[in-house]
Design an enzyme around this catalytic site. Structure first.
Site, PDB file in Angstrom:
ATOM      1  N   CYS A 152    -121.150  63.514  22.757  1.00  0.00           N
ATOM      2  CA  CYS A 152    -121.590  62.229  21.732  1.00  0.00           C
ATOM      3  C   CYS A 152    -121.617  61.125  21.935  1.00  0.00           C
ATOM      4  O   CYS A 152    -121.231  60.242  22.113  1.00  0.00           O
ATOM      5  CB  CYS A 152    -120.046  62.565  20.633  1.00  0.00           C
ATOM      6  SG  CYS A 152    -120.838  61.639  18.751  1.00  0.00           S
ATOM      7  N   CYS A 155    -121.290  58.115  19.898  1.00  0.00           N
ATOM      8  CA  CYS A 155    -119.190  57.264  20.906  1.00  0.00           C
ATOM      9  C   CYS A 155    -119.350  56.905  22.152  1.00  0.00           C
ATOM     10  O   CYS A 155    -118.789  55.605  21.932  1.00  0.00           O
ATOM     11  CB  CYS A 155    -118.639  58.695  20.315  1.00  0.00           C
ATOM     12  SG  CYS A 155    -118.825  59.861  19.089  1.00  0.00           S
ATOM     13  N   ASP A 156    -119.915  57.067  22.962  1.00  0.00           N
ATOM     14  CA  ASP A 156    -119.697  56.757  24.474  1.00  0.00           C
ATOM     15  C   ASP A 156    -120.384  56.380  25.566  1.00  0.00           C
ATOM     16  O   ASP A 156    -120.212  55.941  25.592  1.00  0.00           O
ATOM     17  CB  ASP A 156    -119.423  58.653  25.010  1.00  0.00           C
ATOM     18  CG  ASP A 156    -118.063  59.275  24.152  1.00  0.00           C
ATOM     19  OD1 ASP A 156    -117.141  57.878  23.946  1.00  0.00           O
ATOM     20  OD2 ASP A 156    -117.902  60.213  24.359  1.00  0.00           O
TER      21      ASP A 156
HETATM   22  C1  LIG Z   1    -116.458  63.947  22.923  1.00  0.00           C
HETATM   23  C2  LIG Z   1    -116.360  63.277  21.331  1.00  0.00           C
HETATM   24  C3  LIG Z   1    -116.528  62.103  20.861  1.00  0.00           C
HETATM   25  C4  LIG Z   1    -115.968  60.883  20.065  1.00  0.00           C
HETATM   26  N1  LIG Z   1    -115.943  60.154  19.721  1.00  0.00           N
HETATM   27  C5  LIG Z   1    -116.316  59.238  18.745  1.00  0.00           C
HETATM   28  C6  LIG Z   1    -116.291  58.041  18.557  1.00  0.00           C
HETATM   29  O1  LIG Z   1    -115.678  56.808  19.273  1.00  0.00           O
HETATM   30  N2  LIG Z   1    -116.338  57.433  17.007  1.00  0.00           N
HETATM   31  C7  LIG Z   1    -116.283  58.694  15.971  1.00  0.00           C
HETATM   32  O2  LIG Z   1    -116.500  57.639  14.728  1.00  0.00           O
HETATM   33  N3  LIG Z   1    -116.973  60.138  16.270  1.00  0.00           N
HETATM   34  C8  LIG Z   1    -116.760  60.492  17.223  1.00  0.00           C
HETATM   35  N4  LIG Z   1    -116.646  61.988  17.990  1.00  0.00           N
HETATM   36  C9  LIG Z   1    -116.997  62.570  16.747  1.00  0.00           C
HETATM   37  C10 LIG Z   1    -115.735  63.418  15.915  1.00  0.00           C
HETATM   38  O3  LIG Z   1    -114.716  63.644  16.771  1.00  0.00           O
HETATM   39  C11 LIG Z   1    -115.980  63.739  14.456  1.00  0.00           C
HETATM   40  O4  LIG Z   1    -117.199  63.289  13.337  1.00  0.00           O
HETATM   41  C12 LIG Z   1    -114.704  64.045  13.735  1.00  0.00           C
HETATM   42  O5  LIG Z   1    -113.000  64.859  15.125  1.00  0.00           O
HETATM   43  C13 LIG Z   1    -114.424  65.442  13.098  1.00  0.00           C
HETATM   44  O6  LIG Z   1    -113.283  65.458  12.447  1.00  0.00           O
HETATM   45  P1  LIG Z   1    -114.012  66.971  11.467  1.00  0.00           P
HETATM   46  O7  LIG Z   1    -112.146  67.072  11.329  1.00  0.00           O
HETATM   47  O8  LIG Z   1    -114.410  67.158  10.463  1.00  0.00           O
HETATM   48  O9  LIG Z   1    -113.388  68.240  12.463  1.00  0.00           O
HETATM   49  P2  LIG Z   1    -112.672  68.366  13.874  1.00  0.00           P
HETATM   50  O10 LIG Z   1    -112.496  67.536  14.905  1.00  0.00           O
HETATM   51  O11 LIG Z   1    -113.591  68.893  14.575  1.00  0.00           O
HETATM   52  O12 LIG Z   1    -111.056  69.067  13.735  1.00  0.00           O
HETATM   53  C14 LIG Z   1    -111.712  70.429  13.256  1.00  0.00           C
HETATM   54  C15 LIG Z   1    -109.984  71.465  13.359  1.00  0.00           C
HETATM   55  O13 LIG Z   1    -110.220  72.191  12.702  1.00  0.00           O
HETATM   56  C16 LIG Z   1    -109.704  72.867  12.935  1.00  0.00           C
HETATM   57  N5  LIG Z   1    -109.615  74.460  13.027  1.00  0.00           N
HETATM   58  C17 LIG Z   1    -111.177  75.225  13.247  1.00  0.00           C
HETATM   59  N6  LIG Z   1    -111.333  76.322  12.611  1.00  0.00           N
HETATM   60  C18 LIG Z   1    -109.717  76.317  12.177  1.00  0.00           C
HETATM   61  C19 LIG Z   1    -109.442  77.913  11.870  1.00  0.00           C
HETATM   62  N7  LIG Z   1    -109.998  79.126  11.624  1.00  0.00           N
HETATM   63  N8  LIG Z   1    -108.587  77.537  11.184  1.00  0.00           N
HETATM   64  C20 LIG Z   1    -107.386  76.446  11.672  1.00  0.00           C
HETATM   65  N9  LIG Z   1    -108.485  75.076  12.467  1.00  0.00           N
HETATM   66  C21 LIG Z   1    -109.043  75.449  12.915  1.00  0.00           C
HETATM   67  C22 LIG Z   1    -109.518  72.746  14.640  1.00  0.00           C
HETATM   68  O14 LIG Z   1    -108.621  73.600  15.695  1.00  0.00           O
HETATM   69  C23 LIG Z   1    -109.545  71.005  14.434  1.00  0.00           C
HETATM   70  O15 LIG Z   1    -108.184  70.928  14.213  1.00  0.00           O
HETATM   71  C24 LIG Z   1    -116.374  62.026  19.090  1.00  0.00           C
HETATM   72  C25 LIG Z   1    -116.718  63.400  19.434  1.00  0.00           C
HETATM   73  C26 LIG Z   1    -116.633  64.015  20.891  1.00  0.00           C
HETATM   74  C27 LIG Z   1    -117.094  65.604  21.068  1.00  0.00           C
END
Ligand SMILES: Cc1cc2nc3c(=O)[nH]c(=O)nc-3n(C[C@H](O)[C@H](O)[C@H](O)COP(=O)(O)OP(=O)(O)OC[C@H]3O[C@@H](n4cnc5c(N)ncnc54)[C@H](O)[C@@H]3O)c2cc1C
Length: 362
Positions: A152, A155-156
Site C-alpha cells: 500500500c 499508506c506507507d
Molecule cells: C500493508 C498495508 C498497510 C495499510 N496501511 C493503511 C493506512 O495507513 N491507512 C489506511 O487508511 N489504510 C491502510 N491500508 C488499507 C486498509 O488496511 C484496508 O483498506 C482495510 O483494512 C480494509 O478493511 P476491511 O475490513 O474491509 O478488510 P480487511 O482488513 O481485509 O479484513 C477482512 C477480514 O475478513 C476476514 N475474512 C476473510 N474471509 C473470511 C471468511 N471466509 N470467513 C470469515 N472471515 C473472513 C479476514 O480474516 C479479515 O479479518 C493498508 C493496507 C495494507 C495491506
C-alpha cells in the site's frame, strides 16, 4: 430480541445441529467488520463476528497508520484494531474464531457453514471479508512485510522520504502508486515483466512524464527475485532478473538473462488484490468480474444492500477503488444501519426490504 430472532439452537441442518442462531452475523474482523459490529451492537442486533484467517484484517500487517482521523501522532495498525474490538465488544458484539466456507441463502434464516463444519444461522449477514493483496512469493517478502515491503503505497510511502523505491507491477495500480511515490522517493524504479504497461493511457502518460522528468525509471522485462534487508534496518536492496523478451523468471537459464542488484529503501508490490468472496459462490450475491461484491451504492439509504435481501456488503470486499481504513470503517457503519432497518422491517412483518431511502433526521 425480536420474535424473528428467537433462539433457534434446536434447529438442525441436514442432521447437523445448528450451533447458534443470531440476528446478525458479520463475516470478517477487519475495520469494516468491527465498525459494523459497534453500530449493530448499539442497535441491539446481537452481532457475531467470524474473524477468518486474518484476525483484525489488513491493518494488522502495517506498523503505523498516520491517516486515520483522531490520531494526530498516528497509531499502530494492530492497536487501532484492538481498540475497535474493545469498543465493539463493550456493547455486546462477540468475536469468534472461524472461517465461513459457504452461505446458504435458499431459505431464511441464512445458514453459514464454517470450515470446521459448524453451522450457524442468521437473519441478516454483513459481508466484510476484505481483499487480500497479491504478493510475489519471493524470499525476503514475508519477513520484511511492514518493515519496508508494503502492498500500500498510499499508506506507507511517506515513511521512506528521500529513499530509492521499487514498485512492482504494470497495471493501473502500479502506475498510480509509482506516480504517487515520486512525491517522496529519490528515484522510483517501476519493475514490469513485459515491455509495455497494461495501465490505461492516462496512467501510461503520467509514467512517461515522470520518466522524462527523471523521477521514475521503468525497468522493462524485469522481475524481482529477492528482497534484502532485516527487520531492524528495513529494506536495503533487491535482486532482479531481466530478459529482452520479458517474463525473465521463466527463462532463468537463458544466456540473455541478466542479474541486477539495486540499493533501495522500500519495496512496493502493486499486482492487484483478490477479494475474499469464494464463500458466496452458491448464493445470489452478485460479484463483478474480479470477484468484488456489488452493492446498490449511490445516495440515500440501503447503499450496502446486495442482490440478496438481508445480505449487506462493506469495506474492501466491495470497494476496489478507495481501499482505505477510514472508507472501510464508514461502509461498515452504513451496512450496520442498513441491516438494522432490514431486521426491523422483518420484525414488523413488512416486505423484508430495507426501508425506503429517506434523509436521516438526526
Ligand atoms: C500493508 C498495508 C498497510 C495499510 N496501511 C493503511 C493506512 O495507513 N491507512 C489506511 O487508511 N489504510 C491502510 N491500508 C488499507 C486498509 O488496511 C484496508 O483498506 C482495510 O483494512 C480494509 O478493511 P476491511 O475490513 O474491509 O478488510 P480487511 O482488513 O481485509 O479484513 C477482512 C477480514 O475478513 C476476514 N475474512 C476473510 N474471509 C473470511 C471468511 N471466509 N470467513 C470469515 N472471515 C473472513 C479476514 O480474516 C479479515 O479479518 C493498508 C493496507 C495494507 C495491506
Amino acid at each position: 430480541m425480536t420474535e424473528a430472532t428467537a433462539d433457534r439452537t434446536a434447529l438442525t441442518d441436514g442432521g447437523r445441529d445448528v450451533v447458534e442462531h443470531r440476528q446478525l452475523v458479520i463475516v470478517g474482523s477487519g475495520i469494516a467488520a468491527l465498525s459494523a459490529a459497534t453500530y449493530a451492537a448499539r442497535s441491539n442486533n446481537d452481532p457475531l463476528l467470524f474473524e477468518g484467517d486474518e484476525p483484525g484484517g489488513q491493518l494488522t500487517l502495517t506498523s503505523e497508520v498516520e491517516n486515520y482521523p483522531g490520531f494526530p501522532e498516528g497509531i499502530a495498525g494492530a492497536e487501532l484494531i484492538q481498540e475497535m474490538k474493545t469498543q465493539a465488544t463493550r456493547f455486546g458484539a462477540e468475536v469468534e474464531h472461524g472461517i465461513v466456507e459457504s452461505v446458504d441463502d435458499s431459505g431464511r434464516p441464512f445458514r453459514l457453514t464454517l470450515t470446521n463444519g459448524d453451522v450457524y444461522t442468521a437473519d441478516a449477514v454483513i459481508v466484510a471479508s476484505g481483499a487480500s493483496a497479491r504478493t510475489l512469493g519471493i524470499p525476503g517478502e514475508d519477513e520484511l512485510m511492514g518493515q519496508g515491503v508494503s502492498t500500500c503505497a498510499t499508506c506507507d510511502g511517506a515513511f521512506f522520504r528521500g529513499e530509492d523505491m521499487i514498485v512492482v507491477g504494470g497495471g493501473d495500480a502500479a502506475a498510480e502508486e509509482a506516480s504517487f511515490l515520486t512525491k517522496f522517493a529519490d528515484t522510483v524504479y517501476l519493475v514490469h515483466r513485459r515491455d509495455e504497461l497494461r495501465a490505461e493511457d492516462y496512467w501510461a502518460d503520467r509514467i512517461r512524464e515522470h520518466v522524462a522528468d527523471g523521477d521514475i525509471e521503468v525497468l522493462w522485462n524485469t522481475e524481482a527475485v529477492e528482497v534484502h534487508g532485516s527487520p531492524e534496518e528495513g529494506v536495503t536492496g533487491a535482486s532482479l532478473v531481466r530478459h529482452p523478451e520479458g517474463h525473465p523468471t521463466a527463462k532463468l537459464d537463458a544466456d540473455e538473462t541478466e542479474q541486477l542488484e539495486l540499493d533501495i529503501g522500500a519495496f512496493f508490490i502493486a499486482i492487484g488484490h483478490t477479494p475474499n468472496t469464494s464463500f458466496l459462490a452458491d448464493t445470489g450475491v452478485v460479484c463483478d468480474d474480479a470477484g468484488y461484491v456489488q452493492t446498490v451504492g449511490g445516495a440515500g439509504g440501503g447503499q450496502t444492500k446486495t442482490d440478496v435481501t438481508g445480505v449487506f456488503g462493506a469495506g474492501d470486499v466491495v470497494d476496489y477503488h478507495y481501499q482505505q481504513a477510514v472508507t472501510a470503517a464508514g461502509m461498515g457503519s452504513k451496512a450496520a444501519i442498513d441491516a438494522d432497518e432490514y431486521l426491523e422491517s422483518v420484525a414488523d412483518g413488512v416486505t423484508g426490504e430495507t426501508a425506503d431511502a429517506t434523509p436521516a433526521d438526526d
